[in-house]
Design a protein around this motif. Structure first.
Motif, PDB file in Angstrom:
ATOM      1  N   ASP A 226      -5.327   7.868   9.296  1.00  0.00           N
ATOM      2  CA  ASP A 226      -6.273   8.942   9.620  1.00  0.00           C
ATOM      3  C   ASP A 226      -5.994   9.588  10.968  1.00  0.00           C
ATOM      4  O   ASP A 226      -6.394  10.713  11.216  1.00  0.00           O
ATOM      5  CB  ASP A 226      -7.706   8.392   9.653  1.00  0.00           C
TER       6      ASP A 226
ATOM      7  N   GLY B   9       0.811  -1.203   0.000  1.00  0.00           N
ATOM      8  CA  GLY B   9       0.000   0.000   0.000  1.00  0.00           C
ATOM      9  C   GLY B   9       0.849   1.258   0.000  1.00  0.00           C
ATOM     10  O   GLY B   9       2.076   1.205   0.082  1.00  0.00           O
TER      11      GLY B   9
ATOM     12  N   ASP C 125      -0.705   3.609   5.656  1.00  0.00           N
ATOM     13  CA  ASP C 125      -1.249   2.648   6.624  1.00  0.00           C
ATOM     14  C   ASP C 125      -2.778   2.769   6.647  1.00  0.00           C
ATOM     15  O   ASP C 125      -3.312   3.833   6.996  1.00  0.00           O
ATOM     16  CB  ASP C 125      -0.679   2.951   8.013  1.00  0.00           C
ATOM     17  N   PRO C 126      -3.485   1.705   6.266  1.00  0.00           N
ATOM     18  CA  PRO C 126      -4.942   1.835   6.177  1.00  0.00           C
ATOM     19  C   PRO C 126      -5.617   1.994   7.533  1.00  0.00           C
ATOM     20  O   PRO C 126      -6.735   2.480   7.622  1.00  0.00           O
ATOM     21  CB  PRO C 126      -5.369   0.521   5.511  1.00  0.00           C
ATOM     22  N   VAL C 127      -4.941   1.578   8.586  1.00  0.00           N
ATOM     23  CA  VAL C 127      -5.562   1.620   9.913  1.00  0.00           C
ATOM     24  C   VAL C 127      -5.227   2.908  10.647  1.00  0.00           C
ATOM     25  O   VAL C 127      -6.089   3.563  11.216  1.00  0.00           O
ATOM     26  CB  VAL C 127      -5.109   0.399  10.753  1.00  0.00           C
ATOM     27  N   MET C 128      -3.948   3.274  10.640  1.00  0.00           N
ATOM     28  CA  MET C 128      -3.497   4.365  11.492  1.00  0.00           C
ATOM     29  C   MET C 128      -3.474   5.727  10.797  1.00  0.00           C
ATOM     30  O   MET C 128      -3.464   6.760  11.461  1.00  0.00           O
ATOM     31  CB  MET C 128      -2.071   4.059  11.992  1.00  0.00           C
TER      32      MET C 128
END
Lengths: 324, 557
Positions: A175, A167, A170-173
């Protein structure tokens, strides 16, 4: 210079037009169409498929489709992506910055590593460093893009887990990070794909640069510099390298297609959301507008790269300016 | 995660913990955590009438609701086993020509607007409108109209009574917000804002779609059906399978929904993961073209002969082929159906493996190796055919090679044609093939068999019965099964239909693969439905003592 640039741009436009036409015809000639995959779903009726084809003008003769496409391109409309269900311009707008970032990182990394390796090899000609760097260069020159990307992926996933392996963020953190941390996050995600492109591109530079340096060393100006007592490192770095950079500069022109090709595989392996992924998906799904637009964009880059190389060449070598 | 990232994460976590302290009730309910699912690509659209890929369906089913949901029993006859969703109850008309769905009056769209029966009627019109071009329009063709007796009642009127009325009414349509889509029609739907940022009633609400990277959903904490067990569901996009698997093994994702059997050993070595095996809705087969591909008015020179097809079927050791291709992760297919259907009789009589019997049959049909080259011939024609296979499927390629070898042993020559998937589908749909290694993914209801193996699917230009198998007895049994009012009768008719087609051998049924899902052990799942493994995600949980950093990072909502 103005006439030179105008001529090169005109040539470039012809090349782009030809490439776009050939790709348009080839992709339409390939078996299947954007809605082939739906044939695998028995619940989709022929009437629905026909309505889709009608909605996108695919029921029109190929010449008419081509004419419409050319007109729409000149209006700045690159069409609507069947597979992504959004305007092509919007899809390219999301992907292009990512690819440019990756290619720029790969280009800078590959150029720096390639020139550095070549200078080291020439300064230690015949020694262990020369042989090791030559071996490494040959190895990375020979390995398939996809394989190298997978090896790096596995190595950094299991053995040296210090960088994220997929990616662009980081898709989780992501935001929840501040501006600085977000920038760092993006850079961390860039490391592995950029490293892969660097390793794929540096041998090309290193091998050309080494040969160019070796060609330049027997020149009279080098002998003169040495006779004047200029230290060997200064001879190489100040006198030989500047002149030997010319052939390598021309590689910039071919760097774009090479990097773009490499980026296709690297982006797929590292899930980097760039042009490479768009192109692969567009081919698989027979997404005509997306594929043709991607190829147009890629060929524009190749043309720009080659014009930049010509300009740099002329800037570095005054003799070239006199030839026009 | 690098040291620097961990350092950066600490204040974020502290913030998150602080922010969550006000939600003690939620914490007491043990809700929380983030599920990261690795998927192969971006959805094409998040508007359910226009989307059919798996990522789209997952998001669509989590964000939107249907009126009722099919149950774990997978029953599709009547309303037995169906679970209330937007409709908290329903009433059948005395003549069964209509069903009135009573909506949950507390249901709200994610933008706060109450859900009303007008939304249901609007949804029906949108799905069935030809300008929408929805692939699901045919699935609701049995519905005549939808009326709204009051603001929370939607009545479905049908053209005719059928055992599938309820299924037709609830299974296809995700109910859409009329207020957000009013006035948007045709191709404009594809570019509408809601196609990329859905507003639903589901227990998860849409947060963000970063093209090519991820899609984020968050718990709808005030949902009419209650807060889900997870705080967030994030789908990360990894187009390359090896990369996707590495992300799961490397801990960056919690779940990979389709793991091939070849990767199971690698998965087993990671003690933080477990593999969930569930029945699938896929089966694959070698399909014969019963008509001549060059001149469809006449039978295929080889496969027009029923006895020859039966001989080829008996020559294949299907069990061995399936074991080699899938190890123990697939069952030998029993016909044009799957074991997950409650109507499937798993004791159907098969053509037994017997190469000797196959040789004798071929001899009796006049196919003999007259020139000693190892390939049988008859009247100067060799017993050979082309077998097309999509290059993208490793399992199908393996099975094609094994079948080729086993048929060689009885004197049949098979040329394998490996094709790009689009080219494969093109050849298949043009019926320009001798034989293909095909596969079907079936719906929750077995009704699709009319299209894939019945005469309607053979004769219609858009039919999916590519091999052109036609048998009136089979068609009649299928029709009887689909119109049967009782489960027992339905099953009996399907059993007769399946037996007829197995005996006719228009295809050699090969494998029925199981679905292998890799998932992190901290995720507590509540069952994977064969037609939609994601159907119960809102019930999944992560125990508080097993949560990792990213589980605590979810913002309080």
């Amino acid at each position: 210079m103005g006439v030179f640039l105008a001529r090169r741009i005109a040539q470039g436009l012809v090349v782009v037009g030809l490439v776009a036409t050939i790709v348009f015809l080839l992709i339409h000639a390939a078996p299947g169409d954007p809605f082939s995959a739906s044939m695998d779903n028995p619940s989709i009726s022929d009437a629905v498929r026909a309505s889709w084809r009608r909605a996108y003008g695919l029921d029109r003769p190929l010449t008419e489709q081509y004419a419409r496409y050319v007109v729409s391109v000149f209006r700045g409309d690159l069409g609507f992506s069947f597979s992504l269900q959004r305007p092509v311009v919007s899809a390219l707008g999301d992907a292009l910055p990512n690819t440019l970032l990756l290619m720029a990182a790969g280009l800078i990394g590959g150029f720096a590593a390639g020139v550095g390796a070549a200078v080291t090899q020439v300064r230690r000609r015949g020694g262990a460093a020369d042989r090791i760097l030559g071996g490494l260069s040959l190895t990375f020159f020979s390995v398939p893009d996809f394989w190298l990307a997978l090896i790096i992926l596995v190595a950094f996933a299991y053995w040296i887990p210090i960088f994220p392996i997929g990616g662009a963020a980081d898709p989780v953190m992501y935001d929840m990070l501040g501006t600085g941390a977000r920038l760092l996050d993006r850079l961390e995600h860039l490391v592995l794909p950029a490293l892969t492109l660097t390793l794929l591109y540096f041998p090309l530079i290193a091998r050309h640069q080494r040969a160019a340096l070796l060609d330049a060393i027997p020149s009279d100006y080098v002998t003169t510099a040495r006779a004047k007592g200029v230290p060997e490192s200064a001879v190489i770095n100040r006198h030989v390298l500047r002149n030997a950079l010319l052939p390598v500069i021309t590689l910039l022109g071919v760097a774009f297609p090479a990097l773009l090709t490499g980026a296709v595989f690297v982006e797929k392996v590292f899930s980097w959301p760039g042009m490479g992924l768009l192109i692969v998906n567009a081919i698989q799904s027979r997404d005509y507008p997306l594929l043709v637009a991607s190829v147009i964009l890629a060929s524009v880059f190749v043309v720009i790269g080659s014009i930049i190389a010509d300009v740099l060449y002329r800037w570095l070598d005054p003799r070239m300016r006199d030839e026009l | 995660m690098s040291a620097m990232r961990q350092a950066l994460a600490i204040p974020v976590l502290l913030f998150a913990v602080g922010a969550c302290s006000g939600n003690s009730r939620d914490r007491a309910d043990n809700a929380g955590g983030t599920l990261v699912i690795s998927v192969g690509g971006d959805p094409e659209s998040l508007l359910p009438p226009l989307s059919s890929t798996v990522p789209s369906k997952i998001i669509g089913d989590l964000v939107y609701d249907r009126l009722a949901e099919i149950g774990d029993s997978m029953n599709t006859v009547g309303d037995a086993g169906f679970r209330p969703r937007l409709a908290k109850s329903w009433t059948w008309a005395n003549d069964s020509m209509s069903i009135a769905f009573h909506l949950d009056s507390s249901a709200r769209w994610h933008d706060g607007v109450p859900v009303r029966s007008g939304d249901v009627r609007f949804t029906y019109h949108l799905y069935s409108d030809s300008t929408t071009g929805s692939p699901f329009a045919a699935s609701i063709a049995s519905i005549d109209s939808v009326t709204t007796p009051d603001s929370v009642t939607a009545a479905f009127w049908f053209h005719a009574r059928s055992p599938m009325q309820f299924y037709d009414a609830v299974n296809t349509m995700s109910i859409l917000p009329a207020h957000a889509l009013e006035g948007v029609r045709g191709t404009a739907l594809r570019t509408s804002a809601i196609a990329r940022a859905p507003i639903g009633t589901g227990r998860f609400r849409f947060v963000r779609w970063s093209a090519g990277q991820s899609i984020q959903l968050a718990a709808d904490t005030t949902n009419y059906r209650g807060r889900p067990g997870l705080d967030r569901v994030i789908m990360t996009i990894a187009p390359d399978f090896n990369a996707a698997l590495t992300r799961v093994l490397g801990g960056e994702a919690d779940m990979l929904e389709q793991v091939p059997a070849t990767s199971l050993a690698e998965l087993a070595r990671d003690t933080s993961l477990r593999a969930e095996l569930t029945p699938g809705l896929d089966y694959n087969f070698i399909q014969f073209n019963l008509r001549d591909p060059k001149r469809r008015s006449r039978p295929h020179s080889l496969f027009g002969d029923r006895e020859l097809r039966r001989a080829l079927t008996r020559a294949l050791d299907r069990r061995r082929i399936v074991q080699n291709a899938y190890d123990s992760l697939a069952s030998v297919a029993i016909g044009p159906t799957v074991r997950a259907y409650p109507t499937t009789d798993t004791t159907l009589r098969q053509l037994p493996f017997s190469p000797d019997a196959a040789r004798k049959t071929l001899d009796s049909l006049g196919w003999k190796d007259s020139d000693g080259d190892g390939v049988r011939d008859r009247s100067g024609t060799k017993l050979k055919f082309n077998l097309a296979v999509p290059g993208s499927s490793k399992a199908r390629n393996t099975m094609a090679v094994l079948a080729q070898e086993q048929l060689r042993q009885i004197g049949v020559k098979v040329n394998i044609e490996q094709l790009d998937f689009a080219a494969f589908i093109d050849r298949e749909t043009r019926r320009d093939f001798d034989a293909v290694v095909g596969g079907w993914h079936v719906e929750a209801s077995p009704g699709g068999i009319r299209q894939t193996w019945g005469t309607p699917g053979s004769r219609a230009t858009s039919g999916s019965n590519y091999g052109s198998y036609e048998n009136p007895a089979f068609d009649a049994q299928v029709d009887s099964a689909l119109s049967a009012g009782s489960f027992g009768s339905r099953r009996a008719h399907f059993t007769s239909a399946y037996q007829a087609i197995i005996d006719d051998a228009p295809a050699i049924w090969l494998a029925e693969p199981k679905r292998i899902v890799a998932v992190h052990k901290r995720i507590v799942m509540t069952g994977l439905r064969p037609d939609a493994w994601w159907a119960n995600i809102a019930e999944w949980t992560i125990p508080a003592d097993k949560r990792i950093a990213r589980d605590h990072a979810a913002p309080a909502r």
